[in-house]
Design an enzyme around this catalytic site. Structure first.
Site, short mmCIF file in Angstrom:
data_model
loop_
_atom_site.label_atom_id
_atom_site.label_comp_id
_atom_site.label_asym_id
_atom_site.label_seq_id
_atom_site.Cartn_x
_atom_site.Cartn_y
_atom_site.Cartn_z
N ASP A 34 0.83 -1.20 0.00
CA ASP A 34 0.00 0.00 0.00
C ASP A 34 0.87 1.26 0.00
O ASP A 34 1.93 1.29 0.63
CB ASP A 34 -0.89 -0.01 1.25
CG ASP A 34 -2.04 0.97 1.14
OD1 ASP A 34 -2.36 1.41 0.01
OD2 ASP A 34 -2.63 1.30 2.18
N HIS A 51 2.94 3.60 -9.05
CA HIS A 51 2.81 2.18 -9.38
C HIS A 51 4.08 1.67 -10.07
O HIS A 51 4.54 0.56 -9.80
CB HIS A 51 1.59 1.95 -10.26
CG HIS A 51 0.28 2.30 -9.60
ND1 HIS A 51 -0.03 1.87 -8.34
CD2 HIS A 51 -0.78 3.04 -10.03
CE1 HIS A 51 -1.24 2.32 -8.00
NE2 HIS A 51 -1.70 3.04 -9.01
N THR A 80 -10.38 -7.09 -5.82
CA THR A 80 -11.62 -6.94 -6.58
C THR A 80 -12.21 -5.55 -6.36
O THR A 80 -12.87 -4.99 -7.24
CB THR A 80 -12.65 -8.01 -6.15
OG1 THR A 80 -12.83 -7.97 -4.73
CG2 THR A 80 -12.19 -9.39 -6.56
N LEU A 145 11.83 -20.10 -4.40
CA LEU A 145 10.73 -19.30 -3.88
C LEU A 145 9.50 -19.40 -4.78
O LEU A 145 9.62 -19.31 -6.00
CB LEU A 145 11.16 -17.83 -3.79
CG LEU A 145 10.07 -16.81 -3.44
CD1 LEU A 145 9.69 -16.94 -1.97
CD2 LEU A 145 10.54 -15.40 -3.76
N ARG A 208 -5.37 -2.27 8.70
CA ARG A 208 -6.48 -3.14 8.35
C ARG A 208 -6.00 -4.21 7.38
O ARG A 208 -4.94 -4.10 6.77
CB ARG A 208 -7.65 -2.34 7.77
CG ARG A 208 -7.28 -1.44 6.60
CD ARG A 208 -8.52 -0.73 6.05
NE ARG A 208 -8.17 0.19 4.97
CZ ARG A 208 -7.97 1.50 5.15
NH1 ARG A 208 -8.08 2.03 6.36
NH2 ARG A 208 -7.67 2.27 4.12
N ILE A 209 -6.84 -5.24 7.21
CA ILE A 209 -6.47 -6.39 6.38
C ILE A 209 -6.98 -6.25 4.95
O ILE A 209 -6.45 -6.86 4.03
CB ILE A 209 -7.00 -7.69 7.02
CG1 ILE A 209 -6.46 -7.83 8.45
CG2 ILE A 209 -6.60 -8.91 6.20
CD1 ILE A 209 -4.95 -7.79 8.56
N SER A 210 -8.04 -5.47 4.76
CA SER A 210 -8.56 -5.17 3.42
C SER A 210 -8.92 -6.42 2.61
O SER A 210 -8.53 -6.54 1.44
CB SER A 210 -7.57 -4.29 2.65
OG SER A 210 -7.42 -3.03 3.28
#
Length: 264
Positions: A34, A51, A80, A145, A208-210
């Protein structure tokens, strides 16, 4: 670099990071990336610039995770809910995600990184999806990985989709309702076959986890940082990993059960 060489290199910048060699690192790290838009706004740049800069952080986190021997890294690339953003920004994001994976593919293969996708991929534009699918296919033989890219993903969608699949099996008679278990439910999630995250990191200052991996992070350690994603560097990530090694993970047990006192 080897794990030892990586830790030594980090220790030259922050000596306390040498202690990473002594602790048990997480097997699976998940990240909510974020702060790209705010990073750009602070610099008077369009959101797209944030971005593009954020892609560099993805590369850094992937490299360090791989070098340290972490087995799984899950990145929340596009939710989404992000479909509700301005159309122009969504188009830029989708183009960037596909292009970045295509450009990084040779290095991913060279570094033995396997790509896996998770999310409602039917909504992803064909151009981006074809690039992502190509990366997933060409890295399928890699054994280092595993990089899980969550795109067009929400945990509520994922849980509802798993429930629909199980309901379909019950309707067909191939599964009895009483045989549905936590294990069988997890086997129908996007992350089937992947161990749950040990550590969830969110950058950008929000707590928050969103709607991200709600089922999977039931026992994950959580870490929130104010650092915006484009500024999130290897040293800060390593510092969080060091903090993780010093946490006590009890999974419902007591400290005494984990480290019982020796009998006298």
């Amino acid at each position: 670099m080897t794990k030892a060489e990586t830790i030594e290199s980090l220790g030259r910048i922050r000596p306390e990071l040498l202690s990473l060699a002594e602790g048990k690192l997480p097997r699976h790290v998940a990240m909510i990336m974020d702060g790209n838009g705010r990073w750009a706004k602070l610099r008077g740049l369009p959101r797209s610039a944030g971005h593009y800069e954020g892609v560099k952080s993805v590369r850094r986190m992937t490299e360090l995770s791989s070098d340290l021997g972490i087995e799984y890294l899950t990145l929340y690339a596009f939710s989404t809910e992000n479909w509700h953003r301005p159309v122009e920004e969504v188009e830029i994001l989708m183009h960037l995600i596909g292009l970045a994976i295509e450009q990084e593919l040779p290095d991913l293969i060279r570094n033995n990184v396997k790509i896996r996708l998770a999310g409602d991929l039917d909504r992803v534009p064909e151009e981006a999806l074809s690039r992502l699918r190509k990366a997933e296919h060409e890295t399928d033989v890699c054994t280092g990985l595993t990089l899980i890219i969550c795109i067009s993903y929400s945990s509520r969608w994922e849980i509802a989709e798993a429930a629909r699949r199980l309901a379909g099996e019950v309707a067909k008679g191939s599964l009895r309702p009483e045989d549905i278990s936590e294990e069988s439910f997890a086997a129908h999630l996007s992350t089937a076959g992947i161990p749950d995250p040990d550590l969830l990191i969110r950058t950008g200052g929000d707590y928050r986890i969103s709607n991200f991996l709600l089922w999977q992070i039931a026992y994950a350690e959580l870490k929130f940082t104010d650092t915006l994603w484009p500024d999130f560097d290897k040293e800060e990530y390593a510092g969080i990993l060091l903090e993780y090694t010093r946490r006590e993970r009890r999974f419902g047990k007591t400290s005494e059960q984990l480290s019982p006192s020796p009998e006298i």
